[in-house]
Scaffold this motif. Structure first.
Motif, PDB file in Angstrom:
ATOM      1  N   VAL A  38      11.786   6.195  -3.690  1.00 12.95           N
ATOM      2  CA  VAL A  38      10.389   6.506  -3.371  1.00 12.95           C
ATOM      3  C   VAL A  38       9.987   5.848  -2.056  1.00 12.95           C
ATOM      4  N   ARG A  39      10.399   4.604  -1.848  1.00 11.79           N
ATOM      5  CA  ARG A  39      10.091   3.936  -0.567  1.00 11.79           C
ATOM      6  C   ARG A  39      10.718   4.694   0.600  1.00 11.79           C
ATOM      7  N   ARG A  40      11.939   5.166   0.427  1.00 15.97           N
ATOM      8  CA  ARG A  40      12.609   5.920   1.487  1.00 15.97           C
ATOM      9  C   ARG A  40      11.853   7.222   1.772  1.00 15.97           C
ATOM     10  N   VAL A  47       3.576   8.509   4.742  1.00 11.07           N
ATOM     11  CA  VAL A  47       2.358   8.479   3.939  1.00 11.07           C
ATOM     12  C   VAL A  47       2.672   7.832   2.601  1.00 11.07           C
ATOM     13  N   ARG A  48       1.702   7.081   2.070  1.00 17.31           N
ATOM     14  CA  ARG A  48       1.893   6.467   0.761  1.00 17.31           C
ATOM     15  C   ARG A  48       1.733   7.536  -0.322  1.00 17.31           C
ATOM     16  N   LEU A  49       2.671   7.564  -1.244  1.00 21.50           N
ATOM     17  CA  LEU A  49       2.661   8.565  -2.312  1.00 21.50           C
ATOM     18  C   LEU A  49       2.246   7.996  -3.660  1.00 21.50           C
ATOM     19  N   LEU A  50       2.410   6.674  -3.828  1.00 14.65           N
ATOM     20  CA  LEU A  50       2.091   6.057  -5.117  1.00 14.65           C
ATOM     21  C   LEU A  50       1.227   4.821  -4.925  1.00 14.65           C
ATOM     22  N   HIS A  51       0.229   4.663  -5.802  1.00 16.65           N
ATOM     23  CA  HIS A  51      -0.488   3.404  -5.935  1.00 16.65           C
ATOM     24  C   HIS A  51       0.298   2.542  -6.916  1.00 16.65           C
ATOM     25  N   ALA A  62      -2.226  12.370  -1.847  1.00 16.66           N
ATOM     26  CA  ALA A  62      -1.087  13.049  -1.217  1.00 16.66           C
ATOM     27  C   ALA A  62       0.077  13.169  -2.189  1.00 16.66           C
ATOM     28  N   GLY A  63       0.316  12.110  -2.963  1.00 18.28           N
ATOM     29  CA  GLY A  63       1.401  12.142  -3.931  1.00 18.28           C
ATOM     30  C   GLY A  63       1.171  13.170  -5.024  1.00 18.28           C
ATOM     31  N   GLN A  64      -0.088  13.288  -5.462  1.00 20.90           N
ATOM     32  CA  GLN A  64      -0.396  14.265  -6.500  1.00 20.90           C
ATOM     33  C   GLN A  64      -0.173  15.686  -6.004  1.00 20.90           C
ATOM     34  N   ARG A  65      -0.608  15.950  -4.777  1.00 20.73           N
ATOM     35  CA  ARG A  65      -0.409  17.297  -4.198  1.00 20.73           C
ATOM     36  C   ARG A  65       1.075  17.600  -4.047  1.00 20.73           C
ATOM     37  N   LEU A  66       1.835  16.599  -3.615  1.00 21.11           N
ATOM     38  CA  LEU A  66       3.270  16.802  -3.452  1.00 21.11           C
ATOM     39  C   LEU A  66       3.937  17.065  -4.804  1.00 21.11           C
ATOM     40  N   ALA A  67       3.558  16.293  -5.822  1.00 20.03           N
ATOM     41  CA  ALA A  67       4.152  16.465  -7.152  1.00 20.03           C
ATOM     42  C   ALA A  67       3.857  17.852  -7.704  1.00 20.03           C
ATOM     43  N   GLU A  68       2.629  18.337  -7.493  1.00 18.48           N
ATOM     44  CA  GLU A  68       2.259  19.656  -7.999  1.00 18.48           C
ATOM     45  C   GLU A  68       3.108  20.755  -7.371  1.00 18.48           C
ATOM     46  N   ARG A  69       3.422  20.604  -6.090  1.00 21.54           N
ATOM     47  CA  ARG A  69       4.243  21.616  -5.414  1.00 21.54           C
ATOM     48  C   ARG A  69       5.728  21.448  -5.724  1.00 21.54           C
ATOM     49  N   LEU A  70       6.141  20.187  -5.910  1.00 16.83           N
ATOM     50  CA  LEU A  70       7.559  19.928  -6.158  1.00 16.83           C
ATOM     51  C   LEU A  70       7.999  20.383  -7.539  1.00 16.83           C
ATOM     52  N   SER A  71       7.126  20.243  -8.535  1.00 11.40           N
ATOM     53  CA  SER A  71       7.526  20.492  -9.917  1.00 11.40           C
ATOM     54  C   SER A  71       8.156  21.871 -10.121  1.00 11.40           C
ATOM     55  N   PRO A  72       7.486  22.962  -9.735  1.00 13.19           N
ATOM     56  CA  PRO A  72       8.145  24.268  -9.915  1.00 13.19           C
ATOM     57  C   PRO A  72       9.328  24.461  -8.981  1.00 13.19           C
ATOM     58  N   ALA A  73       9.250  23.911  -7.759  1.00 18.78           N
ATOM     59  CA  ALA A  73      10.337  24.109  -6.799  1.00 18.78           C
ATOM     60  C   ALA A  73      11.616  23.420  -7.272  1.00 18.78           C
ATOM     61  N   LEU A  74      11.502  22.177  -7.723  1.00 23.01           N
ATOM     62  CA  LEU A  74      12.687  21.468  -8.188  1.00 23.01           C
ATOM     63  C   LEU A  74      13.172  22.020  -9.522  1.00 23.01           C
TER      64      LEU A  74
END
Length: 303
Positions: A38-40, A47-51, A62-74
């Motif tokens: 995650v740090r990498r 950009v910070r993705l996790l609190h 930003a992390g939430q938006r990324l996770a929402e897009r990543l879930s179906p793609a991955l």
């Protein structure tokens, strides 16, 4: 793209699980490796993705938006890689099921062992959760729920007993002290052991006889979280603390032994059994396909 795929998977595992240690249990990676990934990824994206706190990990906006897009793609990436499974002699991989406590207690024990013996290269993870969840967002391949709680646009396959009942019972000691209810409304004058959903809602007790449905909302000395603490209510009923209303199969050993006495049996409500449900994909992951086929064969008496 320079970002490594495993870093994206690691980030999504942490978000879904709500922490690094929790994510490590389901991802096959150590918590330290997840943290490094995650740090990498954050360094690469700038950009910070996790609190992060000592007790809690949650995605930033930003992390939430990324996770929402990543879930179906991955998910599609995993499905693509899983195609290789069809060229193996036996399907392999991890199958994650999200089920309520009643299913884990009453349905899965008769299925899990023969399934895993038939498919030794499959690893089964069972997440017990009684609340309504999006199985894909929760990182699961499929769920098991009753028909009134099935997600829309899902394929549903019957699993386990096709008819179940709710039973009402009490210990002989309780009945000697308080008497026996003759009608569901009499429960309002008795000590009843109640259950509560994670949302805080306390479901009423529902009875049915000759087409008449009756709901009662009795009071009592004990309130437990449905699923996680039901055995505490059963123990209290066995000790004579009050009347319990629960799945018949859950109480059956105590009814058979006489430790609990059935009450209001003509009013016990029957309902259809649970369903295995999953997204209608063209290509199911091989472990899920094997499980679906096994459940269908069991329903037809061929497993």
């Amino acid at each position: 793209m320079d970002t490594e795929l495993r870093d994206l998977f690691a980030f999504l595992a942490v978000v879904r699980a709500g922490g690094f240690r929790e994510g490590a249990r389901g991802s096959g990676m150590s918590a330290s490796r997840l943290s490094e990934s995650v740090r990498r990824l954050e360094a690469h994206l700038g950009v910070r993705l996790l609190h992060r706190t000592t007790r809690h990990v949650a995605p930033t906006e930003a992390g939430q938006r990324l996770a929402e897009r990543l879930s179906p793609a991955l998910g599609e990436v995993q499905s693509a890689l899983d195609v290789v499974n069809h060229y193996r002699d036996r399907p392999a991989g991890t199958l994650r099921l999200n089920v309520p406590a009643t299913v884990a207690r009453l349905v899965l024990p008769a299925i899990v062992t023969p399934f895993l013996k038939a498919y030794p290269d499959i690893r089964l993870e069972v997440i017990v959760e009684d609340s309504f969840v999006d199985v894909l967002a929760a990182g699961c391949d499929a769920g098991i729920r009753y028909d009134e709680r099935l997600e829309k646009d899902m394929i549903a396959v019957p699993i386990g007993p096709r008819m179940q009942r709710m039973a009402t019972a009490a210990a002989p000691a309780y009945l000697e002290a308080r008497g026996r209810p003759r009608h569901p409304r009499d429960l309002l004058q008795h000590a009843c052991l109640r259950g509560q959903f994670a949302s805080g809602a306390i479901p009423t007790w529902e009875f049915e006889r000759k087409g008449e449905i009756l709901r009662v909302d009795p009071d009592g000395p004990l309130l437990v979280r449905l699923g996680a603490s039901v055995d505490l209510a059963v123990a209290a009923a066995l000790d004579g603390l009050g009347i319990i209303h629960l799945f018949e199969a859950w109480l059956q050993p105590h009814l058979d032994s006489g430790a609990l006495v059935p009450l209001l049996k003509p009013w016990w409500q029957a309902f259809s059994g649970p369903y295995l449900y999953y997204p209608g994909r063209k290509h199911l992951p091989a472990p899920l396909r094997a499980f679906v086929d096994f459940v269908r064969a069991a329903a037809n008496g061929h497993a």
